[in-house]
Design a protein around this motif. Sequence first.
Motif, PDB file in Angstrom:
ATOM      1  N   GLY A 142      10.473  19.315 -18.638  1.00  0.00           N
ATOM      2  CA  GLY A 142      10.007  18.829 -19.931  1.00  0.00           C
ATOM      3  C   GLY A 142       8.879  19.653 -20.525  1.00  0.00           C
ATOM      4  N   ALA A 143       7.906  20.024 -19.708  1.00  0.00           N
ATOM      5  CA  ALA A 143       6.770  20.794 -20.216  1.00  0.00           C
ATOM      6  C   ALA A 143       7.216  22.159 -20.720  1.00  0.00           C
ATOM      7  CB  ALA A 143       5.713  20.946 -19.122  1.00  0.00           C
ATOM      8  N   LEU A 144       8.165  22.771 -20.012  1.00  0.00           N
ATOM      9  CA  LEU A 144       8.679  24.072 -20.450  1.00  0.00           C
ATOM     10  C   LEU A 144       9.412  23.943 -21.778  1.00  0.00           C
ATOM     11  CD1 LEU A 144       9.439  27.048 -20.127  1.00  0.00           C
ATOM     12  CD2 LEU A 144      11.332  26.325 -18.652  1.00  0.00           C
ATOM     13  N   VAL A 166       8.323  25.919 -25.252  1.00  0.00           N
ATOM     14  CA  VAL A 166       9.218  26.833 -25.966  1.00  0.00           C
ATOM     15  C   VAL A 166       9.468  26.355 -27.389  1.00  0.00           C
ATOM     16  CG1 VAL A 166      11.601  27.687 -26.065  1.00  0.00           C
ATOM     17  CG2 VAL A 166      10.348  27.737 -23.908  1.00  0.00           C
ATOM     18  N   GLU A 167       9.697  25.074 -27.549  1.00  0.00           N
ATOM     19  CA  GLU A 167      10.002  24.555 -28.884  1.00  0.00           C
ATOM     20  C   GLU A 167       8.796  24.619 -29.807  1.00  0.00           C
ATOM     21  OE1 GLU A 167      11.733  20.718 -28.163  1.00  0.00           O
ATOM     22  OE2 GLU A 167      13.724  21.577 -27.745  1.00  0.00           O
ATOM     23  N   VAL A 168       7.605  24.412 -29.271  1.00  0.00           N
ATOM     24  CA  VAL A 168       6.391  24.542 -30.084  1.00  0.00           C
ATOM     25  C   VAL A 168       6.247  25.977 -30.596  1.00  0.00           C
ATOM     26  CG1 VAL A 168       3.866  24.613 -29.929  1.00  0.00           C
ATOM     27  CG2 VAL A 168       5.099  22.616 -29.100  1.00  0.00           C
ATOM     28  N   GLU A 169       6.674  26.933 -29.771  1.00  0.00           N
ATOM     29  CA  GLU A 169       6.585  28.346 -30.158  1.00  0.00           C
ATOM     30  C   GLU A 169       7.752  28.779 -31.040  1.00  0.00           C
ATOM     31  OE1 GLU A 169       6.463  30.084 -26.288  1.00  0.00           O
ATOM     32  OE2 GLU A 169       4.403  29.431 -25.893  1.00  0.00           O
ATOM     33  N   GLY A 170       8.640  27.852 -31.353  1.00  0.00           N
ATOM     34  CA  GLY A 170       9.753  28.154 -32.247  1.00  0.00           C
ATOM     35  C   GLY A 170      10.999  28.665 -31.554  1.00  0.00           C
ATOM     36  N   GLY A 171      11.056  28.566 -30.242  1.00  0.00           N
ATOM     37  CA  GLY A 171      12.199  29.067 -29.497  1.00  0.00           C
ATOM     38  C   GLY A 171      13.271  28.016 -29.278  1.00  0.00           C
ATOM     39  N   ARG A 172      14.392  28.481 -28.726  1.00  0.00           N
ATOM     40  CA  ARG A 172      15.523  27.599 -28.426  1.00  0.00           C
ATOM     41  C   ARG A 172      15.750  27.584 -26.921  1.00  0.00           C
ATOM     42  NH1 ARG A 172      19.825  30.605 -32.152  1.00  0.00           N
ATOM     43  NH2 ARG A 172      18.731  32.328 -31.133  1.00  0.00           N
ATOM     44  N   ALA A 201      11.300  32.297 -18.947  1.00  0.00           N
ATOM     45  CA  ALA A 201      12.013  31.555 -19.988  1.00  0.00           C
ATOM     46  C   ALA A 201      11.267  31.636 -21.317  1.00  0.00           C
ATOM     47  CB  ALA A 201      12.182  30.099 -19.560  1.00  0.00           C
ATOM     48  N   ARG A 202       9.964  31.473 -21.286  1.00  0.00           N
ATOM     49  CA  ARG A 202       9.174  31.524 -22.521  1.00  0.00           C
ATOM     50  C   ARG A 202       9.225  32.911 -23.154  1.00  0.00           C
ATOM     51  NH1 ARG A 202       3.477  28.401 -21.802  1.00  0.00           N
ATOM     52  NH2 ARG A 202       3.363  29.039 -24.013  1.00  0.00           N
ATOM     53  N   LYS A 203       9.181  33.945 -22.315  1.00  0.00           N
ATOM     54  CA  LYS A 203       9.211  35.307 -22.844  1.00  0.00           C
ATOM     55  C   LYS A 203      10.531  35.591 -23.549  1.00  0.00           C
ATOM     56  CE  LYS A 203       8.201  39.595 -23.583  1.00  0.00           C
ATOM     57  NZ  LYS A 203       7.231  39.968 -24.648  1.00  0.00           N
ATOM     58  N   PHE A 204      11.646  35.296 -22.913  1.00  0.00           N
ATOM     59  CA  PHE A 204      12.928  35.604 -23.537  1.00  0.00           C
ATOM     60  C   PHE A 204      13.203  34.694 -24.732  1.00  0.00           C
ATOM     61  CE2 PHE A 204      13.361  38.206 -19.865  1.00  0.00           C
ATOM     62  CZ  PHE A 204      14.278  39.191 -20.215  1.00  0.00           C
ATOM     63  N   ALA A 205      12.719  33.464 -24.691  1.00  0.00           N
ATOM     64  CA  ALA A 205      12.851  32.597 -25.863  1.00  0.00           C
ATOM     65  C   ALA A 205      12.048  33.153 -27.031  1.00  0.00           C
ATOM     66  CB  ALA A 205      12.393  31.183 -25.524  1.00  0.00           C
ATOM     67  N   SER A 206      10.864  33.687 -26.736  1.00  0.00           N
ATOM     68  CA  SER A 206      10.022  34.244 -27.801  1.00  0.00           C
ATOM     69  C   SER A 206      10.631  35.492 -28.425  1.00  0.00           C
ATOM     70  CB  SER A 206       8.626  34.573 -27.261  1.00  0.00           C
ATOM     71  OG  SER A 206       8.647  35.738 -26.442  1.00  0.00           O
ATOM     72  N   GLU A 207      11.574  36.108 -27.705  1.00  0.00           N
ATOM     73  CA  GLU A 207      12.249  37.301 -28.228  1.00  0.00           C
ATOM     74  C   GLU A 207      13.583  36.955 -28.895  1.00  0.00           C
ATOM     75  OE1 GLU A 207      10.942  40.159 -28.437  1.00  0.00           O
ATOM     76  OE2 GLU A 207       9.196  39.978 -27.107  1.00  0.00           O
ATOM     77  N   GLY A 208      13.823  35.673 -29.121  1.00  0.00           N
ATOM     78  CA  GLY A 208      14.965  35.261 -29.924  1.00  0.00           C
ATOM     79  C   GLY A 208      16.193  34.823 -29.168  1.00  0.00           C
ATOM     80  N   PHE A 209      16.159  34.833 -27.833  1.00  0.00           N
ATOM     81  CA  PHE A 209      17.305  34.387 -27.052  1.00  0.00           C
ATOM     82  C   PHE A 209      17.383  32.857 -27.026  1.00  0.00           C
ATOM     83  CE2 PHE A 209      16.729  38.621 -25.378  1.00  0.00           C
ATOM     84  CZ  PHE A 209      18.015  39.040 -25.062  1.00  0.00           C
ATOM     85  N   THR A 210      18.580  32.336 -26.926  1.00  0.00           N
ATOM     86  CA  THR A 210      18.762  30.943 -26.551  1.00  0.00           C
ATOM     87  C   THR A 210      18.681  30.902 -25.028  1.00  0.00           C
ATOM     88  OG1 THR A 210      20.194  30.465 -28.437  1.00  0.00           O
ATOM     89  CG2 THR A 210      20.316  28.966 -26.544  1.00  0.00           C
ATOM     90  N   VAL A 211      17.686  30.225 -24.507  1.00  0.00           N
ATOM     91  CA  VAL A 211      17.423  30.230 -23.068  1.00  0.00           C
ATOM     92  C   VAL A 211      18.014  28.991 -22.428  1.00  0.00           C
ATOM     93  CG1 VAL A 211      15.623  30.083 -21.303  1.00  0.00           C
ATOM     94  CG2 VAL A 211      15.363  31.672 -23.219  1.00  0.00           C
ATOM     95  N   PHE A 212      18.724  29.202 -21.323  1.00  0.00           N
ATOM     96  CA  PHE A 212      19.186  28.103 -20.475  1.00  0.00           C
ATOM     97  C   PHE A 212      18.356  28.157 -19.200  1.00  0.00           C
ATOM     98  CE2 PHE A 212      22.398  27.692 -23.486  1.00  0.00           C
ATOM     99  CZ  PHE A 212      23.115  26.524 -23.251  1.00  0.00           C
ATOM    100  N   ALA A 213      17.596  27.097 -18.963  1.00  0.00           N
ATOM    101  CA  ALA A 213      16.692  27.034 -17.818  1.00  0.00           C
ATOM    102  C   ALA A 213      17.221  26.016 -16.813  1.00  0.00           C
ATOM    103  CB  ALA A 213      15.281  26.636 -18.269  1.00  0.00           C
ATOM    104  N   GLY A 214      17.378  26.440 -15.565  1.00  0.00           N
ATOM    105  CA  GLY A 214      17.892  25.544 -14.538  1.00  0.00           C
ATOM    106  C   GLY A 214      17.023  25.517 -13.306  1.00  0.00           C
ATOM    107  N   ARG A 215      16.859  24.342 -12.746  1.00  0.00           N
ATOM    108  CA  ARG A 215      16.155  24.163 -11.481  1.00  0.00           C
ATOM    109  C   ARG A 215      16.672  22.885 -10.830  1.00  0.00           C
ATOM    110  NH1 ARG A 215       9.847  22.962 -12.488  1.00  0.00           N
ATOM    111  NH2 ARG A 215       9.956  22.555 -10.252  1.00  0.00           N
ATOM    112  N   ARG A 216      16.395  22.744  -9.528  1.00  0.00           N
ATOM    113  CA  ARG A 216      16.935  21.575  -8.827  1.00  0.00           C
ATOM    114  C   ARG A 216      16.474  20.272  -9.439  1.00  0.00           C
ATOM    115  NH1 ARG A 216      15.958  21.917  -2.574  1.00  0.00           N
ATOM    116  NH2 ARG A 216      14.128  23.067  -3.268  1.00  0.00           N
ATOM    117  N   ASN A 217      15.217  20.188  -9.797  1.00  0.00           N
ATOM    118  CA  ASN A 217      14.684  18.958 -10.390  1.00  0.00           C
ATOM    119  C   ASN A 217      14.556  19.164 -11.897  1.00  0.00           C
ATOM    120  OD1 ASN A 217      14.316  17.712  -7.798  1.00  0.00           O
ATOM    121  ND2 ASN A 217      12.526  19.021  -7.512  1.00  0.00           N
ATOM    122  N   GLY A 218      15.662  18.977 -12.575  1.00  0.00           N
ATOM    123  CA  GLY A 218      15.662  19.240 -14.006  1.00  0.00           C
ATOM    124  C   GLY A 218      14.736  18.357 -14.805  1.00  0.00           C
ATOM    125  N   ASP A 219      14.380  17.183 -14.265  1.00  0.00           N
ATOM    126  CA  ASP A 219      13.472  16.295 -14.973  1.00  0.00           C
ATOM    127  C   ASP A 219      12.058  16.870 -15.059  1.00  0.00           C
ATOM    128  OD1 ASP A 219      13.182  16.054 -12.221  1.00  0.00           O
ATOM    129  OD2 ASP A 219      12.693  13.921 -12.285  1.00  0.00           O
TER     130      ASP A 219
END
Length: 245
Positions: free
Chosen positions: A43-45, A49-55, A22-40
């Motif tokens: 937060g760290a991800l 990503v947002e600190v690195e300027g990604g979406r 997710a971080r790699k593709f966000a850093s390359e300009g993609f809007t990343v949708f990240a999904g996992r069973r425990n979405g809560d």
Amino acid sequence: MERRHASAAVIGAGDFIGSAIARKFASEGFTVFAGRRNGDRLGALVDAVEVEGGRIVARSLDARREDDVAAFLSEADAAAPLEVCIFNIGANVNFPLVDTTERVFRKVWEMACYAGFLSAREAARLMLGHGRGAIFLTGATASLRGGIGYAAFAAAKAGLRAMAQSAARELGPKNIHVAHLVIDAGVDTAWVRDRIRTREGDEGLSNPERLMRPASVAEAYWQLYQQPRDAWTFEMDIRPFGEKW
């Protein structure tokens, strides 16, 4: 960072490999949708990503549920055309054959094979409308050979690989790149380190060449994405240079 009008969906955005992807593709300009069973637990991800300027958009997702997968990918596509879908659910368990219950076998298959089928199918339905896309699926050593105690895991991962082959042959001529990544090594995660320590003690972790960094897996996926259409790879196997095989 150059912004792309495209989204990348990571299904199975766990703390290590999935987050690195997710971080790699966000850093390359993609809007990343990240999904996992425990979405809560995303937060760290999101913060990274947002600190690195990604979406990034984080969602709870049970990839074994058809409606959930369809809704997740449709939301990504609505935000920006779905360009990449990466299925990264593992379900690695080890049980002797006689101790492998029906419930264990079925659950592992649902997570590592059936969920991959749902993800690939729903991504393809959206990408066919765009005339392009990439669907990548994470495999393991068990995709190619079953080891002792891995009857359930090997059956699921081998099934995922076969499904991916069928999808690649069908979708490649329609400009959708389907690829299967075989991770033939332990990845440097807390879970893998705990298993090695339990089995071999602290000495088992003394070799820095033994484990693969999650960021290296993400880089392999980025290399697959960048391949020209006249030289697409279906299957890439990766391992640390110190790994015996």
